[in-house]
Design a protein around this motif. Structure first.
Motif, PDB file in Angstrom:
ATOM      1  N   GLY A  59      19.147 -36.030 -40.600  1.00 42.87           N
ATOM      2  CA  GLY A  59      18.114 -36.187 -41.612  1.00 42.87           C
ATOM      3  C   GLY A  59      17.080 -37.222 -41.208  1.00 42.87           C
ATOM      4  N   ILE A  60      17.530 -38.240 -40.470  1.00 45.58           N
ATOM      5  CA  ILE A  60      16.621 -39.299 -40.029  1.00 45.58           C
ATOM      6  C   ILE A  60      15.571 -38.743 -39.055  1.00 45.58           C
ATOM      7  CG2 ILE A  60      16.463 -41.460 -38.732  1.00 45.58           C
ATOM      8  CD1 ILE A  60      19.151 -42.273 -39.932  1.00 45.58           C
ATOM      9  N   ASP A  61      16.011 -37.874 -38.144  1.00 48.28           N
ATOM     10  CA  ASP A  61      15.063 -37.283 -37.190  1.00 48.28           C
ATOM     11  C   ASP A  61      13.992 -36.477 -37.916  1.00 48.28           C
ATOM     12  OD1 ASP A  61      16.455 -38.395 -35.131  1.00 48.28           O
ATOM     13  OD2 ASP A  61      17.406 -36.527 -34.451  1.00 48.28           O
ATOM     14  N   VAL A  62      14.392 -35.699 -38.936  1.00 48.73           N
ATOM     15  CA  VAL A  62      13.427 -34.902 -39.701  1.00 48.73           C
ATOM     16  C   VAL A  62      12.455 -35.814 -40.435  1.00 48.73           C
ATOM     17  CG1 VAL A  62      13.142 -33.253 -41.590  1.00 48.73           C
ATOM     18  CG2 VAL A  62      14.973 -32.918 -39.926  1.00 48.73           C
ATOM     19  N   SER A  77      11.106 -45.199 -44.658  1.00 52.83           N
ATOM     20  CA  SER A  77      12.170 -46.206 -44.692  1.00 52.83           C
ATOM     21  C   SER A  77      13.429 -45.557 -44.154  1.00 52.83           C
ATOM     22  CB  SER A  77      12.417 -46.700 -46.118  1.00 52.83           C
ATOM     23  OG  SER A  77      11.245 -47.275 -46.670  1.00 52.83           O
ATOM     24  N   VAL A  78      14.088 -46.215 -43.194  1.00 47.91           N
ATOM     25  CA  VAL A  78      15.298 -45.664 -42.563  1.00 47.91           C
ATOM     26  C   VAL A  78      16.490 -46.561 -42.897  1.00 47.91           C
ATOM     27  CG1 VAL A  78      16.417 -45.081 -40.382  1.00 47.91           C
ATOM     28  CG2 VAL A  78      13.969 -44.605 -40.701  1.00 47.91           C
ATOM     29  N   PHE A  79      17.596 -45.945 -43.309  1.00 50.21           N
ATOM     30  CA  PHE A  79      18.822 -46.667 -43.636  1.00 50.21           C
ATOM     31  C   PHE A  79      19.932 -46.109 -42.738  1.00 50.21           C
ATOM     32  CE2 PHE A  79      16.123 -45.998 -47.356  1.00 50.21           C
ATOM     33  CZ  PHE A  79      15.822 -47.311 -47.709  1.00 50.21           C
ATOM     34  N   ARG A  80      19.980 -46.630 -41.495  1.00 50.91           N
ATOM     35  CA  ARG A  80      20.883 -46.048 -40.497  1.00 50.91           C
ATOM     36  C   ARG A  80      22.345 -46.202 -40.872  1.00 50.91           C
ATOM     37  NH1 ARG A  80      18.315 -43.992 -36.385  1.00 50.91           N
ATOM     38  NH2 ARG A  80      16.175 -44.694 -35.923  1.00 50.91           N
ATOM     39  N   ASN A  81      22.698 -47.301 -41.556  1.00 50.81           N
ATOM     40  CA  ASN A  81      24.097 -47.500 -41.950  1.00 50.81           C
ATOM     41  C   ASN A  81      24.588 -46.381 -42.854  1.00 50.81           C
ATOM     42  OD1 ASN A  81      24.231 -49.828 -40.489  1.00 50.81           O
ATOM     43  ND2 ASN A  81      23.971 -51.211 -42.227  1.00 50.81           N
ATOM     44  N   GLU A  93       8.557 -38.908 -53.590  1.00 47.20           N
ATOM     45  CA  GLU A  93       9.557 -39.530 -52.726  1.00 47.20           C
ATOM     46  C   GLU A  93      10.545 -38.464 -52.268  1.00 47.20           C
ATOM     47  OE1 GLU A  93      11.500 -42.801 -54.571  1.00 47.20           O
ATOM     48  OE2 GLU A  93       9.651 -43.908 -54.983  1.00 47.20           O
ATOM     49  N   VAL A  94      10.781 -38.410 -50.964  1.00 45.81           N
ATOM     50  CA  VAL A  94      11.728 -37.442 -50.399  1.00 45.81           C
ATOM     51  C   VAL A  94      12.842 -38.207 -49.693  1.00 45.81           C
ATOM     52  CG1 VAL A  94      12.035 -35.375 -49.001  1.00 45.81           C
ATOM     53  CG2 VAL A  94       9.793 -35.864 -50.027  1.00 45.81           C
ATOM     54  N   GLU A  95      14.074 -37.990 -50.122  1.00 50.96           N
ATOM     55  CA  GLU A  95      15.249 -38.598 -49.483  1.00 50.96           C
ATOM     56  C   GLU A  95      15.867 -37.574 -48.538  1.00 50.96           C
ATOM     57  OE1 GLU A  95      16.688 -41.578 -49.779  1.00 50.96           O
ATOM     58  OE2 GLU A  95      15.623 -42.485 -51.474  1.00 50.96           O
ATOM     59  N   PHE A  96      16.082 -37.971 -47.292  1.00 49.54           N
ATOM     60  CA  PHE A  96      16.685 -37.083 -46.291  1.00 49.54           C
ATOM     61  C   PHE A  96      18.081 -37.585 -45.936  1.00 49.54           C
ATOM     62  CE2 PHE A  96      12.183 -36.407 -45.773  1.00 49.54           C
ATOM     63  CZ  PHE A  96      12.074 -35.058 -45.488  1.00 49.54           C
TER      64      PHE A  96
END
Length: 511
Positions: A59-62, A77-81, A93-96
């Motif tokens: 989802g982060i890549d998209v 905004s990226v939340f890798r954890n 706002e779109v959450e992936f």
């Protein structure tokens, strides 16, 4: 509710944001679906700008590619954890998140997460109506994926878990609060097997933080008819873990043929009454503000009233919920009067800070507002039950301050008597109290109610430090102004001050 075909869903998703997500997903070679509340609300015809997207992959890549495609107008905004990312684009706002499957340990709601399929991701959803997914890939754009008949549950108005409800609630006990919250907000019914699982797993709620419980509870309180949620919480055994001070009110005791009312259900009726009055008042103010011929000064007052109403929307409802919370501690039997609850307002106000602290609610002016309304809520009733005098109303306006209209709204909501004549008499007297309040406001009593001689001047005049005597003199002046026995003018107040000081054995400081 509106039934939608895949073609109709595709038309509703015919927006730049969704087509750009589709192009990005196809370019990266991954499956992509909009899921959850956004899809549910399309069928319920409810507006929503919060979009959840599941990617079978990263989802982060998209999200990162989408941000680059949308340019400077988008914020990433990226939340890798957590394996998630958020893209904000204008008012959307779109959450992936990548599709995943989860497993839980018994003492935590934090899951062990693994990559999964769309089916795995839908299995982990809390309720069938939130497990709906619509494909965004170009060749299947608008196609609904509904493995748990969530669409049928939407149509029937049912809250049900996709898998075994005992596992669903035990894994993440916050879902029990969400279950009641969705049922309350949507005015749906909780399916029997799901409700029974709430009861069986109620104790699991103890592992959830107060902040998360508070968040869900506030959403229930802000619903159109919050009593539905509190009845469900109580029946399931959840409310006694959250607000035991309320559940002890679910009691009716009879002695010598005389019973008191059930104060738990009375409280819920008052809460619903407050909600209805708030909505009516808001509609009235919005309509007034649309009047092109209205005076600008009047419009400013209406705007201020509307802002106050919105700012205090939640907290007036909390005051309604707490207004009789002291009754369990104050209940007494009197052979003449029957059941009494003397001073329950004072005792209830004393309980409010501890309840707010335990619930992780704000301990600032919001708590003090609730505490004040709980403490004062009997005052207008006492005034209305007797002669509506200027003196009594002045005192009320002075003590309630800017929250006098909220207090009156609470007190009017508190009249739930089934005796129509008694109810009408109280409401008519409340109308007289309101008229008196309006009259006093027009005369600017709010400014005049504070004596023009203050404590600093008293201490200087009699060479005193902060003390009981200073408080007594200030109170004597205030009482005289409130009772209108002395005008709020320097000369007559100074004469009264000298008289009261002499009685206390005080002498003016020699210069």
């Amino acid at each position: 509710m509106r039934m939608l075909s895949d073609d109709e869903l595709a038309m509703l998703l015919d927006k730049k944001i969704f087509h750009t997500i589709s192009e990005v997903a196809d370019g990266l070679g991954v499956e992509c679906y909009v899921v959850g509340g956004y899809v549910r609300d399309l069928f319920l015809e409810r507006p929503s700008n919060d979009i959840d997207v599941v990617v079978v992959g990263s989802g982060i890549d998209v999200a990162q590619t989408l941000k680059n495609r949308l340019g400077r107008a988008a914020h990433l905004s990226v939340f890798r954890n957590f394996g998630t990312a958020q893209v904000k684009y204008h008012d959307t706002e779109v959450e992936f998140v990548g599709a995943r499957k989860e497993s839980y340990s018994h003492d935590s709601r934090k899951p062990h997460v693994e990559d999964g399929t769309l089916e795995d991701d839908q299995n982990r959803r809390d309720f069938t109506i939130n497990a709906l997914a619509v494909c965004l890939n170009a060749d299947r754009f608008g196609e609904l994926v509904d493995p748990f008949d969530g669409l049928a549950d939407l149509e029937d108005g049912i809250i049900r878990t996709p898998l075994d409800p005992d596992i669903t609630f035990s894994d993440d006990p916050l879902r029990m609060m969400r279950c009641v919250r969705f049922a309350t907000q949507l005015k749906f019914y909780i399916e029997d097997e799901t409700f029974d699982a709430l009861t069986r797993n109620a104790e699991r709620l103890k592992i959830i933080s107060g902040e998360r419980i508070e968040e869900e509870l506030n959403k229930i309180i802000l619903a159109d008819q919050p009593s539905r949620g509190f009845v469900d919480l109580h029946r399931a055994g959840l409310l006694t873990l959250i607000l035991p001070e309320l559940t002890v009110l679910d009691n009716v005791e009879t002695r010598k043929g005389r019973a008191h009312k059930n104060n738990f259900y009375h409280t819920l009726e008052v809460l619903d009454n407050v909600c209805r009055r708030q909505d009516e008042r808001r509609s009235y103010l919005v309509e007034k503000l649309q009047d092109k011929d209205a005076d600008e000064k009047q419009k400013e007052e209406w705007k201020a009233d509307l802002q106050h109403l919105d700012d205090h929307r939640l907290w007036l409802r909390w005051a309604a919920l707490m207004h009789d919370v002291g009754k369990a501690k104050c209940k007494r039997w009197d052979d003449v009067q029957g059941w009494t609850f003397h001073n329950h307002n004072y005792v209830g106000a004393k309980m409010v800070p501890a309840i707010f602290r335990r619930m992780k609610l704000p301990m600032d002016m919001k708590m003090k507002y609730v505490q004040k309304l709980v403490d004062l809520h009997m005052r207008p009733i006492v005034i209305a039950d007797e002669e509506v005098t200027d003196s009594a109303v002045r005192r009320l306006v002075n003590d309630a301050g800017d929250d006098i209209d909220d207090l009156m709204m609470l007190c009017e909501a508190d009249i739930t008597s089934k005796n129509s004549q008694r109810k009408q008499r109280f409401l008519e007297n409340f109308r007289m109290v309101r008229e008196k309040i309006t009259d006093l406001k027009e005369k600017d009593y709010k400014r005049l109610l504070q004596p023009c001689i203050d404590g600093n001047e008293i201490m200087e005049m009699f060479d005193l430090k902060p003390s009981r005597e200073v408080g007594q003199l200030k109170q004597a002046l205030k009482q005289a102004v409130l009772d209108n026995t002395v005008p709020n003018e320097r000369e007559p107040l100074m004469a009264l001050l000298q008289e009261k000081a002499k009685a206390l054995g005080l002498k003016t400081k020699q210069v």
